[in-house]
Design an enzyme around this catalytic site. Sequence first.
Site, PDB file in Angstrom:
ATOM      1  CE1 TYR A 161      52.850  48.129   9.053  1.00  0.00           C
ATOM      2  CE2 TYR A 161      52.230  48.416  11.353  1.00  0.00           C
ATOM      3  CZ  TYR A 161      52.432  48.933  10.091  1.00  0.00           C
ATOM      4  OH  TYR A 161      52.211  50.267   9.854  1.00  0.00           O
ATOM      5  CG  ASN A 233      54.390  42.299  15.778  1.00  0.00           C
ATOM      6  OD1 ASN A 233      54.700  43.090  16.655  1.00  0.00           O
ATOM      7  ND2 ASN A 233      53.897  42.692  14.610  1.00  0.00           N
ATOM      8  CB  SER A 268      51.783  38.640  12.293  1.00  0.00           C
ATOM      9  OG  SER A 268      50.936  39.448  11.530  1.00  0.00           O
ATOM     10  CB  SER A 306      46.844  37.677  13.706  1.00  0.00           C
ATOM     11  OG  SER A 306      48.004  37.616  14.483  1.00  0.00           O
ATOM     12  N   GLY A 307      48.815  37.651  11.011  1.00  0.00           N
ATOM     13  CA  GLY A 307      49.411  36.737  10.043  1.00  0.00           C
ATOM     14  C   GLY A 307      50.160  35.677  10.820  1.00  0.00           C
TER      15      GLY A 307
END
Length: 389
Positions: A161, A233, A268, A306-307
Amino acid sequence: MSSSIINVRQILLLFYIFNTIAYASDPKKPRARDLGIPFNGIPGKYNSIIDVPGVEVGFSTIIKGDSIRTGVTAIFPRGASKVLQNQPCFANWFSLNGNGEMTGIHWITESGFLTTPILITNTNSIGICHDSLFKWYLTRNVSTPMVNIFNVSLPVVAETYDGLLNDINGFHVKQEHVFEALDNSKGSDPIIPEGNVGGGTGMISFGFKAGTGTSSRFIENLNYTVGVLVQSNFGRKSQLIIAGVPVGEEILKIEKNNTMVPDKDMGSIIVIIATDAPLLPHQLKRLTHRASLGIGKLGGIGGDSSGDIFLAFSTVDISDKTSTTKTVEFLLNDEINPLFEATIQCVEEAIVNAMVAAETMIGHNGFKVDAISHETLIKILKKYNKLND
Ligand SMILES: *[C@@H]1O[C@H](CO)[C@@H](O)[C@H](O)[C@H]1NC(C)=O
Ligand SMILES: *[C@@H]1O[C@H](CO)[C@@H](O)[C@H](O)[C@H]1NC(C)=O
Ligand SMILES: *[C@@H]1O[C@H](CO)[C@@H](O)[C@H](O)[C@H]1NC(C)=O
Ligand SMILES: *[C@@H]1O[C@H](CO)[C@@H](O)[C@H](O)[C@H]1NC(C)=O
């Protein structure tokens, strides 16, 4: 020929020269190792994912006006031309924390095969990348599993993101950008730009500007290479540990907080791991698990929002279709530890490379994110006797 055309050409030529100079100066940009940050292991020739023979990477970096700070990264596991010839790789994936997206992974689990390039972009642009990858194949009139009704394939598109720096809801990634990333892939070219490039353009880690980073390790006695590319990120400033030094805490002690970045565990990380070692899908899964340890060495915790999704592939050619069975070679489990170690080291260094290469950025609504100061970083590592000469 009218003079106005000549003028336009001259302007374009100047623009081209300017860009070439800017691009050519890239290799002089210091990377984490150039600052003296110590890392373990022997990197490949370029300390980059492209050290794995055949891997190619392309970028589209979209920086326009005050608010557009985004892009697309394309990774070809076995070269742009090979993918057009439709050669699958063994692959597998792992989610450390699933607050993110990577498409196409269900079929990778099922089949063990990766048959498409990998695209990485911002959270809202998964769809356009997915669509455009199909269109890219179609415009090239190549028969591939993606356009053949008997063997449809499923593109792998992942995201992080960038909505703090980028006008993410303006949907600024277009088909032309996806094509640009796919058409500009570089293999043997050592210049893989890092930091504010491609899908990583608007990304932030540990309160500092981050983005795209890469690293590799050569495992001499086995003659295999592991290469990693990250779109980084994630992380809070106070968590940041580099070379075992609590860099984040030290920075918070010496600098007054003038950042606009919220002190939250948001964001993420996407990690792509490439190797030329002959690994079966379940062994590649074991590599993806180790990416978590690289993130952990930097202080990451795989936070709730978080991804953190990782994918590993082996570039070994498994495309022979001359019979109903196929014999494959695979590395013995006894021999796999150096690859685990290489993966952990590459992930750690690729994230630090992303932060060291990134430049301070001002974007959407005047949001500003500072790059980590190289001087401050050097000073802190020196204080802990961790700086290489
Ligand atoms: C693909 O085929 C279409 C229709 O036959 C043609 O117009 C187009 O030029 C072809 N594209 C390429 C890249 O060959
Ligand atoms: C895809 O289908 C075509 C036509 O049936 C076949 O020739 C080709 O080998 C298939 N490719 C794969 C990767 O299965
Ligand atoms: C090591 O691997 C590279 C790349 O696959 C290959 O070209 C080279 O021949 C190998 N060297 C040895 C000593 O096996
Ligand atoms: C620094 O200030 C910003 C803006 O007020 C705030 O969002 C952030 O949480 C602060 N960071 C720390 C580490 O206190």
